[in-house]
Design a protein around this motif. Sequence first.
Motif, PDB file in Angstrom:
ATOM      1  N   VAL A  24      10.318  37.439  56.230  1.00  0.00           N
ATOM      2  CA  VAL A  24       9.802  36.392  57.124  1.00  0.00           C
ATOM      3  C   VAL A  24       9.981  35.015  56.495  1.00  0.00           C
ATOM      4  O   VAL A  24       9.951  34.859  55.271  1.00  0.00           O
ATOM      5  CB  VAL A  24       8.317  36.613  57.480  1.00  0.00           C
ATOM      6  CG1 VAL A  24       8.139  37.928  58.222  1.00  0.00           C
ATOM      7  CG2 VAL A  24       7.428  36.563  56.242  1.00  0.00           C
ATOM      8  N   SER A  25      10.156  34.003  57.361  1.00  0.00           N
ATOM      9  CA  SER A  25      10.387  32.635  56.906  1.00  0.00           C
ATOM     10  C   SER A  25       9.109  31.878  56.592  1.00  0.00           C
ATOM     11  O   SER A  25       9.095  30.996  55.738  1.00  0.00           O
ATOM     12  CB  SER A  25      11.170  31.858  57.972  1.00  0.00           C
ATOM     13  OG  SER A  25      12.471  32.357  58.102  1.00  0.00           O
TER      14      SER A  25
ATOM     15  N   VAL B 292       7.111  44.315  54.364  1.00  0.00           N
ATOM     16  CA  VAL B 292       7.304  42.942  54.832  1.00  0.00           C
ATOM     17  C   VAL B 292       7.228  42.023  53.627  1.00  0.00           C
ATOM     18  O   VAL B 292       6.293  42.115  52.825  1.00  0.00           O
ATOM     19  CB  VAL B 292       6.241  42.526  55.869  1.00  0.00           C
ATOM     20  CG1 VAL B 292       6.556  41.131  56.419  1.00  0.00           C
ATOM     21  CG2 VAL B 292       6.162  43.536  57.008  1.00  0.00           C
ATOM     22  N   MET B 293       8.206  41.132  53.494  1.00  0.00           N
ATOM     23  CA  MET B 293       8.231  40.210  52.361  1.00  0.00           C
ATOM     24  C   MET B 293       8.420  38.777  52.845  1.00  0.00           C
ATOM     25  O   MET B 293       9.094  38.532  53.848  1.00  0.00           O
ATOM     26  CB  MET B 293       9.357  40.576  51.389  1.00  0.00           C
ATOM     27  CG  MET B 293      10.748  40.548  52.005  1.00  0.00           C
ATOM     28  SD  MET B 293      12.077  40.989  50.854  1.00  0.00           S
ATOM     29  CE  MET B 293      12.274  39.436  49.980  1.00  0.00           C
ATOM     30  N   TYR B 294       7.791  37.854  52.146  1.00  0.00           N
ATOM     31  CA  TYR B 294       7.995  36.437  52.431  1.00  0.00           C
ATOM     32  C   TYR B 294       9.219  35.976  51.662  1.00  0.00           C
ATOM     33  O   TYR B 294       9.248  36.013  50.429  1.00  0.00           O
ATOM     34  CB  TYR B 294       6.764  35.631  52.015  1.00  0.00           C
ATOM     35  CG  TYR B 294       6.985  34.137  51.951  1.00  0.00           C
ATOM     36  CD1 TYR B 294       7.527  33.443  53.034  1.00  0.00           C
ATOM     37  CD2 TYR B 294       6.655  33.413  50.802  1.00  0.00           C
ATOM     38  CE1 TYR B 294       7.728  32.072  52.976  1.00  0.00           C
ATOM     39  CE2 TYR B 294       6.851  32.045  50.741  1.00  0.00           C
ATOM     40  CZ  TYR B 294       7.398  31.376  51.822  1.00  0.00           C
ATOM     41  OH  TYR B 294       7.603  30.022  51.771  1.00  0.00           O
ATOM     42  N   SER B 295      10.231  35.569  52.400  1.00  0.00           N
ATOM     43  CA  SER B 295      11.491  35.169  51.764  1.00  0.00           C
ATOM     44  C   SER B 295      11.838  33.710  52.000  1.00  0.00           C
ATOM     45  O   SER B 295      12.680  33.153  51.293  1.00  0.00           O
ATOM     46  CB  SER B 295      12.639  36.029  52.307  1.00  0.00           C
ATOM     47  OG  SER B 295      12.861  35.737  53.686  1.00  0.00           O
TER      48      SER B 295
ATOM     49  N   THR C 103       2.781  34.979  57.961  1.00  0.00           N
ATOM     50  CA  THR C 103       3.144  35.642  59.220  1.00  0.00           C
ATOM     51  C   THR C 103       3.508  37.113  59.004  1.00  0.00           C
ATOM     52  O   THR C 103       3.986  37.777  59.914  1.00  0.00           O
ATOM     53  CB  THR C 103       4.331  34.926  59.907  1.00  0.00           C
ATOM     54  OG1 THR C 103       5.490  34.996  59.056  1.00  0.00           O
ATOM     55  CG2 THR C 103       4.000  33.466  60.174  1.00  0.00           C
ATOM     56  N   GLN C 104       3.238  37.605  57.804  1.00  0.00           N
ATOM     57  CA  GLN C 104       3.591  38.999  57.508  1.00  0.00           C
ATOM     58  C   GLN C 104       2.874  39.979  58.432  1.00  0.00           C
ATOM     59  O   GLN C 104       3.417  41.051  58.753  1.00  0.00           O
ATOM     60  CB  GLN C 104       3.248  39.327  56.043  1.00  0.00           C
ATOM     61  CG  GLN C 104       4.122  38.611  55.023  1.00  0.00           C
ATOM     62  CD  GLN C 104       3.571  37.275  54.582  1.00  0.00           C
ATOM     63  OE1 GLN C 104       2.928  36.581  55.370  1.00  0.00           O
ATOM     64  NE2 GLN C 104       3.807  36.896  53.324  1.00  0.00           N
TER      65      GLN C 104
END
Length: 377
Positions: free
Chosen positions: A143-144, A158-161, A148-149
Amino acid sequence: MRVVLTGGGTGGHIYPALAIAEQLKADKPDTEFLYVGGKRGLENTIVPATGMRFETLDITGFRRSLSADNIKTVLRFLRGVQASSELLEKFKPDVVIGTGGYVCGPVVYAAHKLRIPTLIHEQNAIPGLTNRFLSRYVNTVAVSFDGTQDQFPKARRVMYSGNPRATTVHSADAAEGFRLLGLPQETPVVLVVGGSIGAKAINEAMLQMVPDIVRMPDVHFVYVTGKRYYEEAKRTLEEAPWVTPSNLHVLPYVERMPEVLAASTLVVSRAGASFLAEVTSLGIPAVLIPSPNVTNNHQEVNARALEEDGAAIVILERELGGESLFAAVEAVMRDEYLRTRMAERSAELGKPDSAVVIATELRKLAVRAQAIRRGVL
């Protein structure tokens, strides 16, 4: 490594995919790519220009209301899964990446059925329908926007990238941006842009505020009309009863946007996720006018995320005019403390290593899949 990329319809889906490819290629020059796009999207011109192998599927999206067209869409999806399976079995990728748009659906789902590692990237604060559907099947959702995961409750991981476009523009040369604009370095620049084709509402507001910009003679305004509106804007300025200010630069399009962005002090724009990733990667304050004509009003949600962190001022389109736009621009440009604080907050939101984070995750997925096939895991 052999990699399949899929994403289409708009540049917001295509450019993140290409940014990931660029990073993977930089890490391992012998990486091979196949890009699968739709027959009608911008990918048909953008991707072939890179020299990357390109294939298309005939796919459309679901209507949100009951419609006979949805039956045709289901049939196209099933045919798309079959066609994607054939492409994947022939290309034999180590991993498949989807970055949004309807075409991702059959490609990523086919990869899941073939047990090929998969990752999808969501650019917006509110996920699109295709990524919501795919999230339960893929190995990783990236996710950007941090926080918002939880939009993907059925996902395995789910990873914050961040958005990989941030990596592409982070090293852009501001000096080159000033050279392209024909301006001395360190000139305060306000960049007003509505996207490659332009935004009617932003253009109208900008033209209304042109007479006021003489009140800021030390600030140079770069007004990018978009190709669709350039002739109209030029004619309006030529026929105006006042002389066009010397601190206004009017362009239809900017080919080398990263460099011009790097030279900018303040950006006025829509709130597309990929462009916001570029803006925050460079730590630029923004005045954002989210488009109201997008699914789930996701641009306003994107813009509000920056506003809440102090990196942007948001003006809704229904409140936009020459007076409100100039007031927002003047507030930032005349207040050095506010401008510095917004720039700091923008940079803190930026994720310049985004493409690296995603590339690392993809290699991990590929290595794990290889180990499983060999019976090591």
